[in-house]
Design an enzyme around this catalytic site. Structure first.
Site, mmCIF file in Angstrom:
data_model
loop_
_atom_site.group_PDB
_atom_site.id
_atom_site.type_symbol
_atom_site.label_atom_id
_atom_site.label_comp_id
_atom_site.label_asym_id
_atom_site.label_seq_id
_atom_site.Cartn_x
_atom_site.Cartn_y
_atom_site.Cartn_z
ATOM 1 N N GLU A 113 41.113 45.467 40.576
ATOM 2 C CA GLU A 113 40.435 44.334 39.941
ATOM 3 C C GLU A 113 39.378 44.784 38.939
ATOM 4 O O GLU A 113 39.154 44.124 37.912
ATOM 5 C CB GLU A 113 39.789 43.436 41.001
ATOM 6 N N HIS A 131 41.005 36.247 52.062
ATOM 7 C CA HIS A 131 41.861 35.569 51.095
ATOM 8 C C HIS A 131 41.428 34.120 50.855
ATOM 9 O O HIS A 131 41.669 33.572 49.785
ATOM 10 C CB HIS A 131 43.319 35.571 51.563
#
Length: 325
Positions: free
Chosen positions: A60, A129
């Site tokens: 990321e 998540h």
């Protein structure tokens, strides 16, 4: 109009912008050949090529750095963070670079980057998540934060986000991806950022929500109607900047308000909304402004999430407290 799920509306918005502007680039982990973990980018690489829609390494921080560089060289990057719980790896690019770009360069450079990412509970995902981390973004000056609740809003808001010259965090609640369909124009259209939507008119209490909690608020309004109470439901749609004008106009009409969020009480948007209401419309209030939130704990394992997440019954119970004050 076509009947679309939210995921279809998001794909359609990306397709419209890739077609209309050659500077739009879509990239992230598995967004190319596989079409993303939720298939939000399905078919786009085949249609627009590997130079416009492409996979990145599982990093990321690299995705964020690439977005910064592309934005400074004239592109409109639309990177995907596969789940928003992984945003910590890209925080420097967002808060340290993109959010400050226009200010730092005296307007010489802009950061037209739209970071898409799924989040939210109720679908039994693994740890990290489902976390609602929107407060991290709204506390960063220079960043806009958008959270749609319907397919129609998702397409119009995403197109507006991509066309915006400042960075936008576009958060997509996973539970809403395929849970229902709605009418969505097949052509391009925009919905202004920073503008809330009154999803239901009412006279007795204002219920303010965003994301999946909009639907819990609407269910609660149906239940309250059975008791003869009229609830107005406001969908914030953009949580940074807030549409203060719409909120205050509603509170001045109903004289009672509450805020619903999926995030923990110490997080999310509710506290700021409550503060804005009390600062600007306290003389219009006939009761304290209450909140419905998740508890102040880390997100639980999936076996316990239905107990942890707020729902329409919680909204009804809190609304009755406000109405009976």
């Amino acid at each position: 109009m076509a009947q679309m799920t939210m995921i279809q509306a998001i794909t359609d918005a990306l397709r419209c912008e890739l077609k209309d502007d050659e500077n739009v680039l879509v990239f992230g982990e598995d967004v190319g050949v596989n079409g993303g973990v939720f298939r939000a980018t399905e078919g786009l690489q085949k249609e627009f090529g590997v130079d416009r829609v492409f996979d990145t390494p599982l990093a990321e921080s690299g995705i964020g750095g690439l977005a910064v560089g592309l934005a400074m060289t004239g592109f409109r990057p639309v990177p995907e963070i596969q789940f928003f719980g992984f945003v910590f790896e890209v925080m420097d690019s967002i808060s340290g670079q993109l959010a400050r770009m226009r200010f730092r360069t005296g307007g010489s450079f802009h950061a037209p980057v739209t970071i898409r990412s799924p989040f939210g509970g109720g679908v039994h995902t693994p740890e990290m998540h489902a976390d609602s981390l929107e407060l991290l973004m709204t506390s960063t000056p220079g960043v806009k934060v958008v959270i749609p609740s319907t397919p129609y809003d998702a397409k119009g808001l995403l197109i507006s986000s991509i066309r915006d010259n400042d960075p936008v965090i576009f958060l997509e609640h996973m539970k809403l991806y395929r849970s229902f369909r709605g009418e969505v124009p097949e052509e391009s259209y925009t919905i202004p950022l920073g503008k809330a939507d009154v999803k239901r008119e009412g006279t007795d209490i204002t219920i303010i929500a965003y994301g999946a909690m909009v639907h819990e608020a609407l269910k609660a309004a149906d239940e309250l109607e059975k008791d003869g109470k009229s609830a107005e439901v406001i969908d914030l749609r953009t949580v940074q900047p807030l549409d203060i004008e719409t909120i205050i106009a509603s509170v001045e009409k109903t004289n009672r308000a509450m805020v619903v969020q999926e995030a923990q009480k110490q997080a999310g948007i509710a506290a700021n909304v409550v503060a804005e209401i009390t600062e600007r419309a306290i003389l219009s209030l006939d009761a304290p402004v209450l909140r419905v939130t998740a508890p102040d704990t880390v997100y639980p394992f999936s076996q316990a999430e239905t107990v942890w997440l707020p729902n329409y019954k919680d909204v009804v119970a809190t609304a009755k407290k406000v109405l009976e004050f």
